[in-house]
Design an enzyme around this catalytic site. Structure first.
Site, mmCIF file in Angstrom:
data_model
loop_
_atom_site.group_PDB
_atom_site.id
_atom_site.type_symbol
_atom_site.label_atom_id
_atom_site.label_comp_id
_atom_site.label_asym_id
_atom_site.label_seq_id
_atom_site.Cartn_x
_atom_site.Cartn_y
_atom_site.Cartn_z
ATOM 1 N N VAL A 61 130.208 114.273 22.003
ATOM 2 C CA VAL A 61 130.809 115.574 22.326
ATOM 3 C C VAL A 61 132.017 115.344 23.218
ATOM 4 O O VAL A 61 131.948 114.608 24.204
ATOM 5 C CB VAL A 61 129.790 116.496 23.052
ATOM 6 C CG1 VAL A 61 130.448 117.822 23.413
ATOM 7 C CG2 VAL A 61 128.563 116.733 22.188
ATOM 8 N N ALA A 106 133.784 113.657 28.074
ATOM 9 C CA ALA A 106 133.061 113.446 26.820
ATOM 10 C C ALA A 106 131.692 112.848 27.129
ATOM 11 O O ALA A 106 131.440 112.437 28.261
ATOM 12 C CB ALA A 106 133.851 112.515 25.910
ATOM 13 N N LYS A 107 130.824 112.815 26.178
ATOM 14 C CA LYS A 107 129.513 112.168 26.341
ATOM 15 C C LYS A 107 128.924 111.936 24.961
ATOM 16 O O LYS A 107 129.240 112.675 24.023
ATOM 17 C CB LYS A 107 128.565 113.078 27.145
ATOM 18 C CG LYS A 107 127.410 112.355 27.784
ATOM 19 C CD LYS A 107 127.822 111.701 29.080
ATOM 20 C CE LYS A 107 126.684 110.968 29.751
ATOM 21 N NZ LYS A 107 127.085 110.513 31.087
ATOM 22 N N GLY A 108 128.076 110.929 24.849
ATOM 23 C CA GLY A 108 127.441 110.672 23.566
ATOM 24 C C GLY A 108 126.037 110.168 23.771
ATOM 25 O O GLY A 108 125.623 109.885 24.901
#
Ligand code: NAD
Length: 419
Positions: A61, A106-108
């Site tokens: 994201v 962001a992050k995943g």
């Protein structure tokens, strides 16, 4: 589950709206910041060692990229879902903005328990995930890093996979890499070191000194908790309790931190240590100490136990360890909270240094890195403290306000496309 369902998302958005109200943020900007810019959900099928195929759910994201490429970790944990990932991406936007980095949020992650997979299976998982999200990743687009359940080896596999796709080596695609392949000195301990710096800044503001009479309890003795404990202990503070997922150990005269680290480094649980008093994680949070550092997971101090937290300073080493209600309860009784987006920003700051060094192929020494880390955190801490004074609000809201002020200026200057 919808994008907005995770408790962490609700909490992050609630904090955002409360800060927006205090500072009078433009409603259009607030509305935009509720939504991620882009969210990608991918299937990650891998062959297990027994020959069967198992498919995992993966996410990346990107919340807001007004200030620069996305930045944020990759989490391998059974609790990962789209909404939690979106919340963590949002927090990264504010963290990067707060400490003045030219990076977005962001992050995943992958919904998986990494402890159940072999090394070969983890490598397959990482490489397939990197392939599935490669079209939205890159040194000028979005730069992942390790988070819970991932480490330097994961980043090495990720970087290699991306480089295979491109046909040349791209060190700047991830940070948190091992030093041999372009990692930065000081990255591994940077988050915990940053926590220790922030505890020092808070003590200075409150007229407290760090010496053998300063008592500290640390919830979570991992990549954040260990270096924070080592630094503060080296300064002379008494670390009276530390914990891991198995429980907590306590010694009123101060624990031998290096001995504890040697123990956990061998993969052993703290509850099995000898010569120390065992207490529960819940008891650790309520100890009568000067400084409490929750550095394990989110949501450990809630409205149920916040009234029993006695520490003068609560330094949020983890992301979101205190719920909004807990923050209000602790602030009302006069506790001083160092908010997560400031307190644990050391990791993303040195990640930024690693990214810059990778782009330039020119590497800095440790003194330079720690000196710059200290200076950025000191300026950011003072900014949050001054913002709290200016708006007559708590440190947590002040951190959001300071971050939002920078983002708002940037978003206005860039304008809305199409106009
Ligand atoms: P880690 O996995 O290295 O360590 C976590 C520690 O918490 C371990 O000691 C573990 O046993 C303990 N723990 C796990 N679940 C627990 C539970 N339910 N109760 C009590 N203890 C528990 O993780 P980390 O990298 O140190 O990250 C900790 C927190 O800090 C996370 O919230 C993470 O998102 C945040 N954070 C980490 C970094 C970083 O650079 N590592 C940067 C910013 C924020």
């Amino acid at each position: 589950m919808s994008l907005f369902d995770a408790p962490l998302f609700k909490d992050a958005y609630e904090q955002l709206t409360q800060a927006a109200d205090v500072m009078g943020l433009d409603r259009n900007i607030l509305e935009r910041l509720k939504y991620p810019k882009r969210a990608l959900q991918v299937a990650v099928p891998i062959r297990l060692d027994d020959g069967s195929v198992r498919t995992f759910q993966g996410y990346r994201v990107q919340h807001n990229m007004t200030l620069g490429p996305g930045k944020g970790g990759i989490r391998f944990h059974p609790g990962v879902d789209l909404s939690e990932t979106a919340a963590l991406a949002m927090l990264m936007t504010f963290k990067c903005a707060l400490v003045g980095l030219p990076l977005g949020g962001a992050k995943g992650g992958i919904e998986v328990d990494p402890n159940e997979l072999s090394r070969q299976e983890l490598q397959s998982l990482t490489r397939r995930y990197a392939t599935e999200i490669n079209m939205i990743i890159g040194p000028t687009i979005d730069v992942p890093a390790p988070d819970i359940g991932t480490d330097g080896q994961t980043m090495a596999w990720f970087m290699d996979t991306y480089s295979q796709i491109k046909g040349y080596t791209v060190p700047g695609v991830v940070t948190g890499k091992p030093i041999t392949i372009g990692g930065s000195l000081g990255r591994a301990e940077s988050t915990g070191k940053g926590v220790a710096y922030c505890v020092n800044f808070a003590c200075q503001k409150l007229g407290m000194t760090i010496d053998k009479n300063t008592t500290i309890a640390i919830h979570g003795f991992g990549k954040v908790g260990v270096p924070a404990a080592q630094d503060l202990s080296a300064q002379g503070a008494r670390i009276v309790a530390i914990s891991d997922v198995s429980g907590a150990v306590y010694n009123k005269d101060g624990l031998d931190i290096e001995k504890c680290y040697e123990w956990t480094r061998q993969g052993k649980y703290l509850k099995d240590m000898e010569g120390v008093e065992l207490i529960s994680n819940a008891q650790l949070l309520e100890l009568d100490v000067d400084v409490l550092i929750p550095a394990a997971i989110d949501g450990v101090v809630t409205k149920e136990n916040a009234g029993n937290v006695k520490a003068k300073i609560v330094a949020e080493g983890a992301n979101g360890p205190l719920t909004r209600e807990a923050i209000d309860i602790i602030t009302k009784r006069g506790g001083f909270i160092i908010p997560d987006i400031l307190c644990n920003a050391g990791g993303v700051i040195v990640s930024y240094f690693e990214w810059v060094q990778g782009l330039q192929n020119f590497f800095w020494d440790l003194d330079q890195i720690n000196g710059k880390l200290h200076d950025i955190l000191k300026d950011s801490f003072d900014n949050v403290f001054d913002t709290a004074t200016k708006y007559n609000t708590d440190m947590k809201k002040a951190a959001f306000i300071a971050a939002l002020a920078r983002l708002e200026r940037a978003m206005r200057l860039r304008g809305l496309f199409p106009a």
